[in-house]
Design a protein around this motif. Structure first.
Motif, PDB file in Angstrom:
ATOM      1  N   THR A   1      59.370 -24.246  18.070  1.00  0.00           N
ATOM      2  CA  THR A   1      60.474 -23.370  18.482  1.00  0.00           C
ATOM      3  C   THR A   1      59.993 -21.986  18.915  1.00  0.00           C
ATOM      4  O   THR A   1      60.800 -21.162  19.327  1.00  0.00           O
ATOM      5  CB  THR A   1      61.480 -23.211  17.338  1.00  0.00           C
ATOM      6  N   TYR A   2      58.698 -21.725  18.817  1.00  0.00           N
ATOM      7  CA  TYR A   2      58.134 -20.442  19.221  1.00  0.00           C
ATOM      8  C   TYR A   2      57.350 -20.620  20.515  1.00  0.00           C
ATOM      9  O   TYR A   2      56.965 -21.737  20.867  1.00  0.00           O
ATOM     10  CB  TYR A   2      57.225 -19.894  18.121  1.00  0.00           C
ATOM     11  N   PRO A   3      57.088 -19.531  21.245  1.00  0.00           N
ATOM     12  CA  PRO A   3      56.354 -19.645  22.516  1.00  0.00           C
ATOM     13  C   PRO A   3      54.988 -20.299  22.317  1.00  0.00           C
ATOM     14  O   PRO A   3      54.328 -20.100  21.288  1.00  0.00           O
ATOM     15  CB  PRO A   3      56.211 -18.185  22.969  1.00  0.00           C
ATOM     16  N   THR A   4      54.568 -21.046  23.293  1.00  0.00           N
ATOM     17  CA  THR A   4      53.256 -21.688  23.247  1.00  0.00           C
ATOM     18  C   THR A   4      52.171 -20.630  23.088  1.00  0.00           C
ATOM     19  O   THR A   4      52.148 -19.636  23.805  1.00  0.00           O
ATOM     20  CB  THR A   4      53.009 -22.493  24.524  1.00  0.00           C
ATOM     21  N   GLY A   5      51.288 -20.847  22.161  1.00  0.00           N
ATOM     22  CA  GLY A   5      50.208 -19.896  21.928  1.00  0.00           C
ATOM     23  C   GLY A   5      50.528 -18.815  20.938  1.00  0.00           C
ATOM     24  O   GLY A   5      49.638 -18.069  20.520  1.00  0.00           O
ATOM     25  N   PHE A   6      51.793 -18.681  20.524  1.00  0.00           N
ATOM     26  CA  PHE A   6      52.180 -17.658  19.558  1.00  0.00           C
ATOM     27  C   PHE A   6      51.578 -18.009  18.212  1.00  0.00           C
ATOM     28  O   PHE A   6      51.840 -19.071  17.657  1.00  0.00           O
ATOM     29  CB  PHE A   6      53.707 -17.594  19.470  1.00  0.00           C
ATOM     30  N   VAL A   7      50.739 -17.121  17.651  1.00  0.00           N
ATOM     31  CA  VAL A   7      49.984 -17.478  16.450  1.00  0.00           C
ATOM     32  C   VAL A   7      50.516 -16.840  15.175  1.00  0.00           C
ATOM     33  O   VAL A   7      50.168 -17.279  14.076  1.00  0.00           O
ATOM     34  CB  VAL A   7      48.497 -17.105  16.605  1.00  0.00           C
TER      35      VAL A   7
ATOM     36  N   PRO B   1      38.233 -32.443  15.476  1.00  0.00           N
ATOM     37  CA  PRO B   1      38.654 -31.080  15.812  1.00  0.00           C
ATOM     38  C   PRO B   1      40.098 -30.826  15.407  1.00  0.00           C
ATOM     39  O   PRO B   1      40.949 -31.704  15.494  1.00  0.00           O
ATOM     40  CB  PRO B   1      38.479 -31.020  17.334  1.00  0.00           C
ATOM     41  N   ASN B   2      40.361 -29.619  14.958  1.00  0.00           N
ATOM     42  CA  ASN B   2      41.712 -29.181  14.646  1.00  0.00           C
ATOM     43  C   ASN B   2      42.188 -28.324  15.815  1.00  0.00           C
ATOM     44  O   ASN B   2      41.884 -27.134  15.898  1.00  0.00           O
ATOM     45  CB  ASN B   2      41.732 -28.393  13.334  1.00  0.00           C
ATOM     46  N   GLY B   3      42.929 -28.933  16.725  1.00  0.00           N
ATOM     47  CA  GLY B   3      43.330 -28.239  17.945  1.00  0.00           C
ATOM     48  C   GLY B   3      44.249 -27.076  17.702  1.00  0.00           C
ATOM     49  O   GLY B   3      44.407 -26.214  18.588  1.00  0.00           O
ATOM     50  N   ALA B   4      44.875 -26.986  16.537  1.00  0.00           N
ATOM     51  CA  ALA B   4      45.796 -25.889  16.240  1.00  0.00           C
ATOM     52  C   ALA B   4      45.084 -24.655  15.709  1.00  0.00           C
ATOM     53  O   ALA B   4      45.673 -23.581  15.649  1.00  0.00           O
ATOM     54  CB  ALA B   4      46.848 -26.347  15.237  1.00  0.00           C
TER      55      ALA B   4
ATOM     56  N   ASN C   1      51.203 -28.580   2.732  1.00  0.00           N
ATOM     57  CA  ASN C   1      51.948 -29.098   3.894  1.00  0.00           C
ATOM     58  C   ASN C   1      52.753 -28.029   4.631  1.00  0.00           C
ATOM     59  O   ASN C   1      53.876 -28.252   5.066  1.00  0.00           O
ATOM     60  CB  ASN C   1      52.866 -30.243   3.452  1.00  0.00           C
ATOM     61  N   LEU C   2      52.138 -26.849   4.804  1.00  0.00           N
ATOM     62  CA  LEU C   2      52.734 -25.793   5.628  1.00  0.00           C
ATOM     63  C   LEU C   2      52.120 -25.731   7.014  1.00  0.00           C
ATOM     64  O   LEU C   2      52.395 -24.806   7.768  1.00  0.00           O
ATOM     65  CB  LEU C   2      52.549 -24.424   4.957  1.00  0.00           C
ATOM     66  N   GLY C   3      51.286 -26.715   7.351  1.00  0.00           N
ATOM     67  CA  GLY C   3      50.621 -26.716   8.641  1.00  0.00           C
ATOM     68  C   GLY C   3      51.568 -27.017   9.784  1.00  0.00           C
ATOM     69  O   GLY C   3      52.785 -27.171   9.593  1.00  0.00           O
ATOM     70  N   PRO C   4      51.033 -27.092  11.016  1.00  0.00           N
ATOM     71  CA  PRO C   4      51.864 -27.359  12.197  1.00  0.00           C
ATOM     72  C   PRO C   4      52.769 -28.566  11.994  1.00  0.00           C
ATOM     73  O   PRO C   4      52.359 -29.594  11.449  1.00  0.00           O
ATOM     74  CB  PRO C   4      50.830 -27.601  13.300  1.00  0.00           C
ATOM     75  N   VAL C   5      54.014 -28.432  12.457  1.00  0.00           N
ATOM     76  CA  VAL C   5      55.028 -29.469  12.288  1.00  0.00           C
ATOM     77  C   VAL C   5      55.024 -30.374  13.519  1.00  0.00           C
ATOM     78  O   VAL C   5      55.038 -29.898  14.655  1.00  0.00           O
ATOM     79  CB  VAL C   5      56.415 -28.841  12.086  1.00  0.00           C
ATOM     80  N   SER C   6      55.013 -31.656  13.297  1.00  0.00           N
ATOM     81  CA  SER C   6      54.996 -32.620  14.399  1.00  0.00           C
ATOM     82  C   SER C   6      56.374 -32.716  15.048  1.00  0.00           C
ATOM     83  O   SER C   6      57.362 -32.177  14.537  1.00  0.00           O
ATOM     84  CB  SER C   6      54.556 -33.994  13.895  1.00  0.00           C
ATOM     85  N   ALA C   7      56.449 -33.459  16.146  1.00  0.00           N
ATOM     86  CA  ALA C   7      57.707 -33.607  16.884  1.00  0.00           C
ATOM     87  C   ALA C   7      58.790 -34.269  16.048  1.00  0.00           C
ATOM     88  O   ALA C   7      59.985 -34.033  16.260  1.00  0.00           O
ATOM     89  CB  ALA C   7      57.467 -34.418  18.161  1.00  0.00           C
ATOM     90  N   ASN C   8      58.402 -35.081  15.077  1.00  0.00           N
ATOM     91  CA  ASN C   8      59.407 -35.746  14.225  1.00  0.00           C
ATOM     92  C   ASN C   8      59.766 -34.915  12.995  1.00  0.00           C
ATOM     93  O   ASN C   8      60.479 -35.383  12.109  1.00  0.00           O
ATOM     94  CB  ASN C   8      58.927 -37.137  13.804  1.00  0.00           C
ATOM     95  N   GLY C   9      59.247 -33.668  12.946  1.00  0.00           N
ATOM     96  CA  GLY C   9      59.610 -32.767  11.858  1.00  0.00           C
ATOM     97  C   GLY C   9      58.749 -32.861  10.626  1.00  0.00           C
ATOM     98  O   GLY C   9      59.056 -32.238   9.611  1.00  0.00           O
TER      99      GLY C   9
END
Length: 416
Positions: free
Chosen positions: A212-218, A314-317, A339-347
């Protein structure tokens, strides 16, 4: 260019102000009637204090805000300068780029007077034309192909909703939100600098890896910028900000602060003790002792990606930033949940720290409300940015984790 989501949401409002300034006085029947934005409703403030680094040495800490009445960043582009009783002892350096725009960058501003994190530009430990003066300054943006004065903060540096960051808007209005737009700190101190910037992440801040945030926003800015100038002298400090305009008068803003207690906060006696969660969710427990005088501790954790020797994919995130908050002094224990890492498309959330990834933990102790003053939670035009002694004092622990912080100088040499 402030990396907070608040600044990104405020881009449209600030851009309208910039358009109004540029169009003022244009005339012509085919042009819409525009009213010049009243930049004077914006508020600039600054606090200064003593920075105590992990090796026990001391420098200057600068905390600033420049906000609209709604709490968002005041402008897209500005040029700051800080004056005070210090003397910039950092060398001038000799490899500043000669132009703000070069072929191949598609119109994006070159960061004159400052090095990229790969060490490819002007060394970040140098100060350019500020050397030997009582001023730390930035460079005004110039036309493509024109020379840019070499300065400490460079052409990219400006004051935004929370702090001085490398985020002056470029001509293509690119949202500069990646880690390289945070200064490695402290400036002027190559032996102390880290290529891991200080960025706010979950659970203290919102998780920006949800789609939900801009691509690349860290992550979110933490408001401080430190300088390895030696113990900062007591006295008055002034932050001045020039906001350029076309077909109208440029606007100047100023704010003052002072150091009256030059001793600062004590150094941390030891790095934090870190215990990894054995349940597979990538959580951590961090134990530390906050030095006397610390009222708030900000625990920054950076997942740097897999160690080359681990054999992990590799961890692309990466890098991924996490932040925990503790209040008061003395012994503290905080926990990074799993489990606070990047959230997948299925949530579905991923582990906070992936197995095989390197990570670094740093505790930042302050005598002022560092976290409470910043976006996205604080949209006051003038939040509190100083402690009870009127200063913004800060102290940094030695790093912990499964890998200590690599000094900026070593990182730059390795990248060449």
């Amino acid at each position: 260019m402030n990396t907070s989501l608040g600044r990104l949401l405020g881009r449209a409002a600030a851009l309208l102000a910039a358009i109004a300034l540029a169009a003022c006085g244009g005339g012509g029947a085919a042009e819409p009637t525009l009213t010049q934005a009243n930049l004077l409703v914006n508020t600039l403030q600054v606090a200064v204090g003593v920075a105590t680094f992990a090796d026990g040495s001391r420098g200057l800490n600068v905390v600033s805000t420049f906000r609209q009445p709604n709490g968002l960043s005041a402008t897209l582009v500005n040029t700051p300068s800080l004056t005070g009783p210090f003397t910039v002892t950092a060398p001038a350096g000799g490899s500043c780029p000669g132009s703000s725009f070069i072929a191949g960058l598609i119109g994006r501003a070159y960061l004159a007077g400052f090095a990229e994190l790969d060490g490819s530009f002007h060394p970040a430990g140098a100060s350019g034309t500020d050397a030997g003066t009582h001023t730390i300054s930035g460079s005004a943006q110039t036309a493509p192909g024109a020379a840019v004065p070499c300065t400490s903060l460079g052409e990219g540096g400006g004051v935004f909703a929370y702090g001085i960051t490398l985020q002056n808007a470029t001509v293509d209005q690119t949202a500069n939100v990646s880690p390289k737009y945070f200064y490695p700190q402290p400036l002027f101190g190559l032996a102390l600098q880290s290529a891991n910037p200080y960025v706010g992440g979950p659970p203290a801040y919102p998780n920006v890896r949800t789609g939900t945030y801009p691509t690349g926003f860290v992550g979110f800015p933490q408001g401080f910028l430190t300088f390895a100038l030696g113990p900062p002298p007591a006295g008055s400090y002034a932050l001045n900000v020039l906001v350029p305009a076309a077909n109208a008068s440029s606007a100047n803003f100023s704010a003052a602060a002072a150091i009256s207690a030059p001793g600062g906060l004590p150094a941390f006696a030891a790095p934090p003790a870190v215990t990894e969660d054995a349940n597979g969710g990538g959580g951590l427990t961090v134990a530390f002792t906050a030095p006397a005088g610390v009222t708030e501790s900000v625990i920054d954790i950076v997942d740097l990606g897999p160690n080359a020797a681990s054999g992990a994919p590799p961890n692309g995130a990466a890098p991924i930033y996490y932040t925990l908050i503790a209040h008061g002094g003395g012994p503290q224990v905080v926990t990074l949940p799993p489990n606070l890492g990047p959230v997948s498309a299925n949530g579905t959330g991923s582990p906070s720290l992936l197995p095989g990834d390197d990570y670094v933990v740093t505790v930042i102790g302050t005598n002022y409300p560092l976290f409470e003053a910043g976006p996205p939670g604080n949209l006051q035009p003038s939040p509190t940015i100083a402690g009870s002694n009127g200063q913004a004092d800060i102290t940094f622990s030695p790093s912990a984790g499964n890998r200590t912080v690599v000094g900026y100088a070593a990182r730059a040499r390795a990248a060449r």
